[in-house]
Design an enzyme around this catalytic site. Sequence first.
Site, PDB file in Angstrom:
ATOM      1  N   ALA A  66       0.869  -1.176   0.000  1.00 40.10           N
ATOM      2  CA  ALA A  66       0.000   0.000   0.000  1.00 40.10           C
ATOM      3  C   ALA A  66       0.908   1.228   0.000  1.00 40.10           C
ATOM      4  CB  ALA A  66      -0.873  -0.009   1.243  1.00 40.10           C
ATOM      5  N   GLY A 111       0.705  -5.242   0.566  1.00 45.51           N
ATOM      6  CA  GLY A 111      -0.389  -5.335  -0.407  1.00 45.51           C
ATOM      7  C   GLY A 111       0.018  -6.020  -1.702  1.00 45.51           C
ATOM      8  N   GLU A 114      -0.357  -9.544  -1.024  1.00 39.04           N
ATOM      9  CA  GLU A 114      -1.798  -9.788  -0.845  1.00 39.04           C
ATOM     10  C   GLU A 114      -2.533  -9.863  -2.191  1.00 39.04           C
ATOM     11  OE1 GLU A 114      -2.010  -6.558   2.230  1.00 39.04           O
ATOM     12  OE2 GLU A 114      -3.217  -8.050   3.269  1.00 39.04           O
ATOM     13  N   GLU A 134       4.056  -5.563   7.294  1.00 37.91           N
ATOM     14  CA  GLU A 134       3.281  -4.496   7.950  1.00 37.91           C
ATOM     15  C   GLU A 134       3.602  -4.351   9.434  1.00 37.91           C
ATOM     16  OE1 GLU A 134       2.080  -6.709   5.793  1.00 37.91           O
ATOM     17  OE2 GLU A 134       0.661  -5.745   4.419  1.00 37.91           O
TER      18      GLU A 134
HETATM   19  N1  CO8 Z   1       4.561   3.258  -0.496  1.00 40.88           N
HETATM   20  C1  CO8 Z   1       4.962   4.447  -0.984  1.00 40.88           C
HETATM   21  N2  CO8 Z   1       6.153   4.640  -1.598  1.00 40.88           N
HETATM   22  C2  CO8 Z   1       6.971   3.564  -1.700  1.00 40.88           C
HETATM   23  C3  CO8 Z   1       6.615   2.300  -1.210  1.00 40.88           C
HETATM   24  C4  CO8 Z   1       5.339   2.149  -0.585  1.00 40.88           C
HETATM   25  N3  CO8 Z   1       4.881   0.989  -0.130  1.00 40.88           N
HETATM   26  N4  CO8 Z   1       7.645   1.446  -1.451  1.00 40.88           N
HETATM   27  C5  CO8 Z   1       8.599   2.150  -2.065  1.00 40.88           C
HETATM   28  N5  CO8 Z   1       8.203   3.438  -2.223  1.00 40.88           N
HETATM   29  C6  CO8 Z   1       8.944   4.541  -2.842  1.00 40.88           C
HETATM   30  C7  CO8 Z   1      10.064   5.009  -1.932  1.00 40.88           C
HETATM   31  O1  CO8 Z   1       9.572   5.894  -0.960  1.00 40.88           O
HETATM   32  C8  CO8 Z   1      11.001   5.642  -2.933  1.00 40.88           C
HETATM   33  O2  CO8 Z   1      10.492   6.921  -3.236  1.00 40.88           O
HETATM   34  P1  CO8 Z   1      11.530   8.175  -3.375  1.00 40.88           P
HETATM   35  O3  CO8 Z   1      12.421   7.800  -4.507  1.00 40.88           O
HETATM   36  O4  CO8 Z   1      10.619   9.327  -3.676  1.00 40.88           O
HETATM   37  O5  CO8 Z   1      12.231   8.266  -2.075  1.00 40.88           O
HETATM   38  C9  CO8 Z   1      10.835   4.779  -4.181  1.00 40.88           C
HETATM   39  O6  CO8 Z   1       9.605   4.073  -4.009  1.00 40.88           O
HETATM   40  C10 CO8 Z   1      11.956   3.769  -4.316  1.00 40.88           C
HETATM   41  O7  CO8 Z   1      12.027   3.029  -3.108  1.00 40.88           O
HETATM   42  P2  CO8 Z   1      13.378   2.845  -2.276  1.00 40.88           P
HETATM   43  O8  CO8 Z   1      14.299   3.997  -2.510  1.00 40.88           O
HETATM   44  O9  CO8 Z   1      13.015   2.530  -0.878  1.00 40.88           O
HETATM   45  O10 CO8 Z   1      13.982   1.564  -3.027  1.00 40.88           O
HETATM   46  P3  CO8 Z   1      14.935   0.470  -2.394  1.00 40.88           P
HETATM   47  O11 CO8 Z   1      15.411  -0.358  -3.532  1.00 40.88           O
HETATM   48  O12 CO8 Z   1      15.957   1.082  -1.506  1.00 40.88           O
HETATM   49  O13 CO8 Z   1      13.978  -0.415  -1.454  1.00 40.88           O
HETATM   50  C11 CO8 Z   1      11.966  -1.636  -0.909  1.00 40.88           C
HETATM   51  C12 CO8 Z   1      12.906  -1.156  -2.025  1.00 40.88           C
HETATM   52  C13 CO8 Z   1      12.686  -2.654  -0.025  1.00 40.88           C
HETATM   53  C14 CO8 Z   1      10.753  -2.278  -1.572  1.00 40.88           C
HETATM   54  C15 CO8 Z   1      11.552  -0.417  -0.050  1.00 40.88           C
HETATM   55  O14 CO8 Z   1      11.077   0.599  -0.910  1.00 40.88           O
HETATM   56  C16 CO8 Z   1      10.466  -0.716   0.940  1.00 40.88           C
HETATM   57  O15 CO8 Z   1      10.722  -1.299   1.980  1.00 40.88           O
HETATM   58  N6  CO8 Z   1       9.198  -0.307   0.629  1.00 40.88           N
HETATM   59  C17 CO8 Z   1       8.104  -0.479   1.546  1.00 40.88           C
HETATM   60  C18 CO8 Z   1       7.639  -1.927   1.597  1.00 40.88           C
HETATM   61  C19 CO8 Z   1       6.528  -2.090   2.612  1.00 40.88           C
HETATM   62  O16 CO8 Z   1       6.709  -1.896   3.791  1.00 40.88           O
HETATM   63  N7  CO8 Z   1       5.324  -2.493   2.118  1.00 40.88           N
HETATM   64  C20 CO8 Z   1       4.178  -2.663   2.945  1.00 40.88           C
HETATM   65  C21 CO8 Z   1       3.385  -1.409   2.967  1.00 40.88           C
HETATM   66  S1  CO8 Z   1       2.026  -1.458   4.074  1.00 40.88           S
HETATM   67  C22 CO8 Z   1       0.876  -2.396   3.252  1.00 40.88           C
HETATM   68  O17 CO8 Z   1       1.093  -2.869   2.178  1.00 40.88           O
HETATM   69  C23 CO8 Z   1      -0.381  -2.546   3.960  1.00 40.88           C
HETATM   70  C24 CO8 Z   1      -1.447  -3.227   3.119  1.00 40.88           C
HETATM   71  C25 CO8 Z   1      -2.765  -3.226   3.805  1.00 40.88           C
HETATM   72  C26 CO8 Z   1      -3.289  -1.821   3.928  1.00 40.88           C
HETATM   73  C27 CO8 Z   1      -4.675  -1.855   4.484  1.00 40.88           C
HETATM   74  C28 CO8 Z   1      -5.367  -0.514   4.299  1.00 40.88           C
HETATM   75  C29 CO8 Z   1      -5.091   0.481   5.297  1.00 40.88           C
END
Ligand code: CO8
Length: 263
Positions: A66, A111, A114, A134
């Site tokens: 998400a 997500g 999921e 999460e």
């Molecule tokens: N949301 C928003 N932006 C994101 C997300 C995300 N989930 N993942 C990556 N991005 C963005 C980063 O912020 C970054 O943006 P910017 O260049 O502007 O800084 C860009 O994408 C590139 O990401 P990274 O620089 O972090 O790239 P890396 O190669 O260093 O890392 C990862 C890649 C490991 C995937 C890392 O980006 C990461 O950990 N992302 C988050 C993963 C995560 O925690 N996902 C779970 C999210 S919560 C969820 O899914 C809940 C679902 C249920 C919701 C229910 C409703 C409320």
Amino acid sequence: MTFENLIFEVDNTIATIKFNRPKALNALNQALFDELDTLINQVEKNRDIRVLILTGSGEKAFVAGADISELAKMNPLLTKRFSTTGQKIFSHLESLPIPVIAAVNGFALGGGTEVALACDFIYASEKAVFGLPEITLGLIPGFGGTQRLARLVGTNLAKELIFTGKTFGAEEAKSYGIVNKIFPPESLMEEVLKTANAIAAKGAVSLRAAKEAVNYGRDIDLEIGCRFEANAFGLCMASKDGKEGTSAFLAKRKPDFTGTLDD
Ligand code: CO8
């Protein structure tokens, strides 16, 4: 309708939806959900589409979860609504009458895992990364992950993965039964398309019946599930493709399925 967060392609009988927010690693936000909802409805109404594929645009991500920046701005009620919206869309995806294949080409976190779990099966690139992280954000999966993962891999393994929030690669996902097959990144789509085309060549009535029987039977007792299966079998026998398949076998020729739902 033009889509800003998704790419939609139809090639003959195979449709592909690509998550397309490369700057946010294809993270799921409300705008993307609105488009996905519209597209799934379109696919369901289009009787020429036999198989749907979901994948991520770019080389790095399927869906990185998400959109955390959007989530962080929501109050609890809006978060609940967002969670329910995602759950409804993924359940609709799961119950589409046609087979849906997830081609997981990179990060499939939160997500992302999921939505892949809501597909009928997953083929993954060697670079795929799965996980429900999460808990590391002080949250829990909210798009059906606690339910679908536990049903697929069993409650204890699901709890371990959800409690630790650990991420894991394609091989580990395969060992848990989450992923069916793994391919080098450059051949993932080719292999997914091969399977999609092989499936699309089968009878449309029997494909629909097979998917419905497996999905319906998953959460009910065996006897009622088997009764459902017998009825679905009867429906297949009555279909043009059912008659064609059995007569082709007896005549020692290849079946020529029309795939029509009309007779
Ligand atoms: N949301 C928003 N932006 C994101 C997300 C995300 N989930 N993942 C990556 N991005 C963005 C980063 O912020 C970054 O943006 P910017 O260049 O502007 O800084 C860009 O994408 C590139 O990401 P990274 O620089 O972090 O790239 P890396 O190669 O260093 O890392 C990862 C890649 C490991 C995937 C890392 O980006 C990461 O950990 N992302 C988050 C993963 C995560 O925690 N996902 C779970 C999210 S919560 C969820 O899914 C809940 C679902 C249920 C919701 C229910 C409703 C409320």
